[in-house]
Structure formats: structure tokens, C-alpha cells
Design an enzyme around this catalytic site. Structure first.
Site, mmCIF file in Angstrom:
data_model
loop_
_atom_site.group_PDB
_atom_site.id
_atom_site.type_symbol
_atom_site.label_atom_id
_atom_site.label_comp_id
_atom_site.label_asym_id
_atom_site.label_seq_id
_atom_site.Cartn_x
_atom_site.Cartn_y
_atom_site.Cartn_z
ATOM 1 N N ASN A 363 0.926 -1.004 -0.025
ATOM 2 C CA ASN A 363 0.104 0.135 0.076
ATOM 3 C C ASN A 363 0.817 1.114 -0.240
ATOM 4 O O ASN A 363 1.691 1.290 0.813
ATOM 5 C CB ASN A 363 -1.006 -0.011 1.154
ATOM 6 C CG ASN A 363 -1.716 1.361 1.437
ATOM 7 O OD1 ASN A 363 -2.586 1.508 0.457
ATOM 8 N ND2 ASN A 363 -1.443 2.320 2.070
ATOM 9 N N GLU A 364 0.724 2.103 -0.937
ATOM 10 C CA GLU A 364 1.180 3.377 -1.096
ATOM 11 C C GLU A 364 2.889 3.149 -0.677
ATOM 12 O O GLU A 364 3.386 3.737 0.048
ATOM 13 C CB GLU A 364 0.768 4.248 -0.208
ATOM 14 C CG GLU A 364 -0.815 4.649 -0.521
ATOM 15 C CD GLU A 364 -1.404 6.058 -0.103
ATOM 16 O OE1 GLU A 364 -0.633 6.769 0.930
ATOM 17 O OE2 GLU A 364 -2.526 6.379 -0.406
HETATM 18 O O1 AHR Z 1 -7.603 6.334 3.196
HETATM 19 C C1 AHR Z 1 -6.736 6.868 4.244
HETATM 20 C C2 AHR Z 1 -5.263 6.539 3.832
HETATM 21 O O2 AHR Z 1 -4.840 7.307 2.706
HETATM 22 C C3 AHR Z 1 -4.943 5.244 3.887
HETATM 23 O O3 AHR Z 1 -4.759 4.492 4.891
HETATM 24 C C4 AHR Z 1 -3.573 5.266 3.006
HETATM 25 O O4 AHR Z 1 -3.559 4.440 2.017
HETATM 26 C C5 AHR Z 1 -3.625 6.632 2.187
HETATM 27 O O5 AHR Z 1 -2.523 7.292 2.700
#
Ligand code: AHR
Length: 632
Positions: A363-364
Site C-alpha cells: 500500500n502506497e
Molecule cells: O484512506 C486513508 C489513508 O490514505 C490510507 O490508509 C492510505 O492508504 C492513504 O494514505
């Protein structure tokens, strides 16, 4: 304006699962939110590793009635209920002549919500060293001690952990109830997993979900549910395993910690600054997705933390274990009831497979090459063992520039099926970028737009999002799935806004963005119909810079910031005082700009770009920005 459509033209096919939801335990979305448990810190596992202000008695107050005497403490010793549920409540009782002593729980945020006439299922694990047993009294009452239900009594017998249950019927409605568990007699009484659920959960499932929230999500008719995060899955990704207990705190989100009987589940520090009980775990996520007719879409950590943490594990054994755990997860979801993990699923109540088809890794991610090396390890293992599963890659946050481009290139070169994109931008950005996917490579990976929102929760935001969704539909051959984020927010505990559905202890309501999502999700077309609009230009004239932009001192703190039009209308103001709605003070902020009615604050940090939409619809204002430099 003239809209010309050609209904006979083929158009782009749109899949039923184009629109879905993304559930992350942020803003108390799980405990104190969708997960219907009413007792906060039911297993006495809270601690400073979750949040510096926490202790094992957070949420609890020692209390007595009828002159009861005792000492309430917590213990993490060999008498524990389970090796992963380590701490319990110890009551040293001294009431030979009567009186009761124990603890009171104040629930989440404002208290325990009860509905008059509603049934509430109480349960507790207990053991006593009193030879004659220990009388236990359970009461629901308000903050002043006035009863809200007839008391429940149980006799705890024996020094072996045993589960005691009962039902309390609320006589009054409140959002500020209290639950007290008090005991008479003498000796040591140990308690753990003190739990209270409304009987009326979604689909009346035990260990179930809060009905109003689950129904609001179900009403969207989402095509998929992405879970459990978000940055949440990166919590403590670098933590290894303690050899003795196999259980250090703040380790990465691991699905195996979240399944099996709830009293054997771990709790963990949550990326968003609180404790997560894992009562809402992988089984419950799969069950919920099935209940609402959505495809389950789990995200597992890649052991290279994104979300600003920027570390890659050097622990090969840990990486291998996570890859093996991911294969086990697929068996948990899809394996026959005779398989190791399929058996666990069956024992939890679901012999049939859940039908997992997609899974995302990471994720990211901020370290493109390190991430992608790990991703390829996960992907190879999954594709070898389960060729039917689509493994989704990651592209980092959209605003990461070179990182985003590099990740896309790596995914493209490796022929990855689908890539997860995220962005949170101004409504103006959404209006101006409806053509984003027109130019995406049709031969490259498909897009999973796993997180997006225009920054604000106003009508203008939802209209910008609606406009943007038409661009997704026009490009549905490339954009295969999309989910707004975040999904849920408890008004009393907000880490991130805007959000789709807001709630407090006993009420919930959708934002205007929720209504847009509902409209689109409930009316997914089979295909787009090519169309053309002709008429005067509607392109907005952006206002950029010019309002104190260059005069901000990067090391100063400002307060009382406001933007006004010449007639004195305040478009935006914030005094930056403490509270849920406050922004962090403007220390070290990089730049500010106003773009077509959106008030944008940018920061050099990865997580801190904040944008607020002002209540304006026209594009050319003569704006004044005033900011008072904070004396401090
Ligand atoms: O949606 C909130 C946050 O935004 C999530 O945890 C992350 O993936 C993004 O930075």
C-alpha cells in the site's frame, strides 16, 4: 449546450464490480464503529505501545456498591486466558459481610448506546480461587448510576477459565450508558473478554456488525470490499517475532492474528494511533463481503513500508513467512473444509469457500525497487500455487512523482495484471482531470483506483467526484475497480477527512459523496454510450498564488487564518484551535494556493497535504488572505 449521443455505437463495457468500497480501521471505523462490540478494551490489552496515553485499564474505572471493598489491577502472567490474549483483570475481593466491588466500562467515546426494549448479549471469561465461588453482578446504568436494565447475576465457580453469558434488556434509550461488573465475597477473581453486543447485529450474526452502518454500506451495493487497509496494513511491518511468546506488539497486520475464537485473537497497535482488537477480523470481512454480494479484496503488507515509513525489511525469514502466510490466506478463503486453513474457516461457521479471486500486495509504497522485488516474490509464489488469483501491484501515492512513475514502469515491464492507484485532490483537480485515463496504455496493466476523494465533504466535492466517475466509466476498459476513501468516520475520533459515512455512538449519516457513490453503484451500466457536448467553454479560470503565498515564513506558526472576498464574505477560516476540526498549526508549511474555490495547503511531508473546499462556485474572485502570526 447540446449533448449528442449514439446509442447504437458499441461503447466501453463496464464491469459490475467497477465500484466498490474500501474499509480501513481508521477514525474508529472498526472498534467503536462497524464492529458492534460495545465494551472498550474488553480484553485489557491496551498499552503504551498502542498509544502513549493507554494502560491496560483504559476505558475502565474501579467502582463499588453497597460498601464493597477490593483492589482492581491487571496482570500478564501464567494465569492468562490465552497466549495471544495475555493481560486480564484481577480483582482482590474483601467483602466477607456483603458489598460488591469491580469495574465500570464507559464504552467508546460518549458511552454505551442502548435502545429501549433492545436485548444486549453479555459475556465474560472468569475464574475464581474462592472455594465457595464468587457471586457476579452485571448492571447497565447511566453515568449517575441510574439503572438502564434489570441486573444480571452469575455465580463464578472454579479456578479454570469459563465463559459466562446472559442477556440484558434495556429499559431506556441512551448514548451514554455504562456497564458495571462487580463481585462479592473474598479471594481473587480473574476476568477477561468482558463483552456486550446488541443482539440486533447485521444479519443477527454473533460477533457481528453494527446494523445501521452495515446497512448503509450494503445499500451502496458495492461490487467489492477492499480491506483491511490502507496504511493500517503497514503497521510495524519491520517487527520480527519474539521467539518466546511469538507475540511482540505493533507488528504488521497479519491475518492469522485475526481469526479463530475471539478470546484467542491478539490485539495490535493500529497505524492510526489506537488499539485494534481484531474482533473484526478476516473471517468477518469475508462474511460481510459475501453478505452484501461483494467481491472480497484483501491487502497484505509487502514488508516494505509505504505511508511515509520508508523502510524495507532485511529479514529474509520474515519475508518468507509473510509469503507463506499469504498462501495460507488463500487456502483459508478458498480451500476445501478438509484443508488445514479451510478447516479453520469451516469451524468458524463457513464450510463453503468464500471465492477469493483478487489480492493486493502493498500500500502506497515509497521505495519502488525494494517494494517491487518483494512484490515479485509474493506474485510468483501465489501464481504458482493459485493461478486463478489476480495479484494487484502498487503505484505509490499519485503525488509521489518519480516514485509513482517508477512503480508504474516496473509493473508495466513485468506484465502485472492490475495496479493500485491512490489520490486525494481538490475538487478542481477532479473536474479538470476527467480525461486522466483516456491516454492510459490499453495494453498495459489495468487500474484499480483503490483510494480517492476530493478534499472536502460538501456538495461541490461530490459533484466533482460524480463528474470524475463519468471519466472512469468512459475508460472502464482500463479502470476495472474504484473505491472512495476512507469509508467510515466516528465524529468523536477523526484522523482523516473527508469520509463517506459519518457516525457517532447511535446514529450514522452519509455525506453527499455517499449519495453520489450510491447513485453510481446502484446504476452501473452495461456499457458506455459515446457522447459529445457542444456549447460555450466551461473551463474554469484557476486562481493561483497571489494571496500571501510567498510571504509565509516556513518556520513560523500562524493562527486565525481566513480568506475573504471584497464584500467581506469569509470563504474559509480556521483558528487552528484544538479539536477534531482543527488543522495542525502552520509551522513549517511549504506553500498555499487557492485554486478555483478550493483552498489548498501543501506541506513538504508526504502525509500532510490538506485541502478544503470553500463555499464558492465561481472561479474568479478577488481574494484576501489574512493570517495572524501566533505570538508563540
Ligand atoms: O484512506 C486513508 C489513508 O490514505 C490510507 O490508509 C492510505 O492508504 C492513504 O494514505
Amino acid at each position: 449546450y447540446t449533448i449528442t449521443v449514439d446509442p447504437a455505437a458499441a461503447g466501453t463495457p463496464i464491469s459490475d464490480s467497477l465500484y466498490g468500497v474500501f474499509f480501513e480501521d481508521i477514525n474508529f471505523a472498526a472498534d467503536g464503529g462497524l464492529y458492534a462490540e460495545l465494551v472498550r478494551n474488553r480484553s485489557f490489552e491496551f498499552g503504551p505501545a498502542d498509544n502513549r496515553s493507554y494502560s491496560p485499564l483504559t476505558g475502565w474505572t474501579p467502582t463499588a456498591d453497597a460498601g464493597g471493598v477490593g483492589v482492581a489491577s491487571t496482570a500478564d502472567d501464567a494465569a492468562r486466558l490465552h497466549e495471544r490474549n495475555r493481560t486480564y483483570l484481577r480483582l482482590d475481593l474483601d467483602n466477607p459481610g456483603g458489598g460488591r466491588y469491580g469495574v465500570t466500562n464507559a464504552g467508546f467515546t460518549t458511552g454505551i448506546a442502548l435502545r429501549a426494549g433492545g436485548a444486549y448479549d453479555f459475556s465474560v471469561w472468569a475464574r475464581t480461587d474462592a472455594a465457595a465461588g464468587t457471586p457476579l453482578t452485571v448492571t447497565l446504568h447511566d453515568a449517575a448510576g441510574q439503572p438502564l436494565a434489570a441486573p444480571l447475576t452469575r455465580a463464578v465457580r472454579g479456578d479454570r477459565w469459563t465463559r459466562y453469558t446472559g442477556t440484558l434488556k434495556a429499559t431506556r434509550s441512551t448514548d451514554a450508558g455504562r456497564l458495571s461488573v462487580r463481585a462479592g465475597g473474598t479471594g481473587v477473581l480473574r476476568l477477561d473478554m468482558v463483552s456486550l453486543f446488541p443482539h440486533d447485529t447485521f444479519r443477527e450474526r454473533p460477533n457481528g456488525l453494527r446494523r445501521d452502518l452495515a446497512e448503509k454500506i450494503a445499500a451502496l451495493r458495492p461490487g467489492f470490499v477492499r480491506f483491511p487497509g490502507g496504511c493500517l496494513v503497514n503497521t510495524g511491518s519491520m517487527s520480527g517475532y519474539d521467539a518466546a511468546s511469538n507475540w511482540p506488539r505493533a507488528r504488521s497486520y497479519q491475518w492469522k492474528d485475526t481469526v479463530g475464537p475471539v478470546e484467542t485473537r491478539a490485539t495490535n497497535a493500529n497505524f492510526w494511533g489506537y488499539n485494534q482488537s481484531y474482533g473484526l477480523g478476516y473471517y468477518e470481512y469475508f462474511q460481510f463481503a459475501e453478505d452484501i454480494g461483494a467481491m472480497p479484496l484483501p491487502v497484505v503488507p509487502a514488508l516494505v513500508t509505504g505511508c511515509g515509513q520508508n523502510q524495507a525489511t532485511a529479514d529474509e525469514a520474515l519475508l518468507q513467512r509473510h509469503i507463506a502466510d499469504t498462501l495460507d490466506l488463500i487456502e483459508f478463503a478458498n480451500g476445501p473444509a478438509s484443508s488445514t486453513w479451510g478447516r479453520l474457516r469451516a469451524s468458524m461457521g463457513h464450510p463453503r469457500p468464500f471465492g477469493l479471486t483478487h489480492l493486493a500486495v502493498g500500500n502506497e509504497e515509497n521505495l519502488p525497487d525494494a517494494y517491487f522485488a518483494n512484490f515479485q516474490r509474493f506474485r510468483a509464489a501465489i501464481e504458482a500455487a493459485h493461478p486463478g488469483i489476480t495479484v494487484i501491484g502498487n503505484s505509490g501515492p499519485d503525488d509521489a512523482g518519480a516514485t509513482f512513475d517508477r512503480l508504474w514502469q516496473l509493473n508495466r515491464d513485468a506484465g502485472v495484471d492490475m495496479v493500485d492507484e491512490h489520490y486525494y485532490n481538490s475538487p478542481a483537480w477532479f473536474l479538470q482531470n476527467t480525461t486522466r485515463y483516456d491516454s492510459y496504455d490499453r495494453a498495459g496493466p489495468k487500474v484499480f483506483l483503490g483510494e480517492y476523494a476530493s478534499q472536502g465533504n460538501k456538495l461541490a466535492n461530490s459533484l466533482a467526484e460524480a463528474s470524475y466517475l463519468t471519466g472512469l466509466e468512459r475508460n472502464a476498459d482500463v479502470v476495472r475497480m474504484a473505491s472512495y476513501a476512507p469509508l467510515l468516520a466516528n465524529v468523536d475520533n477523526v484522523q482523516w477527512r473527508p469520509d463517506l459515512i459519518w457516525f457517532d455512538n447511535d446514529e450514522s449519516w452519509g455525506s453527499t459523496s455517499y449519495q453520489v457513490q450510491k447513485l453510481f453503484m446502484n446504476n452501473v451500466g452495461d456499457r458506455t454510450v459515446p457522447s459529445r457536448v457542444t456549447g460555450p467553454s466551461t473551463a474554469p479560470t484557476p486562481i493561483t498564488g497571489g494571496i500571501g503565498l510567498s510571504t509565509w515564513a516556513t518556520s513560523a506558526t500562524y493562527d486565525d487564518v481566513r480568506v475573504t472576498t471584497p464584500d467581506g464574505t469569509v470563504l474559509f477560516a480556521d483558528d487552528f484551535s484544538a479539536g477534531a476540526d482543527a488543522w495542525t498549526p502552520l509551522a513549517n508549511r511549504g506553500s498555499w494556493s487557492v485554486v478555483d474555490g478550493a483552498y489548498t495547503q501543501s506541506d513538504t511531508g508526504a502525509q500532510d497535504t490538506l485541502v478544503r473546499a470553500a463555499d464558492v462556485t465561481a472561479s474568479d474572485y478577488d481574494l484576501t488572505l489574512r493570517a495572524r502570526k501566533n505570538a508563540g
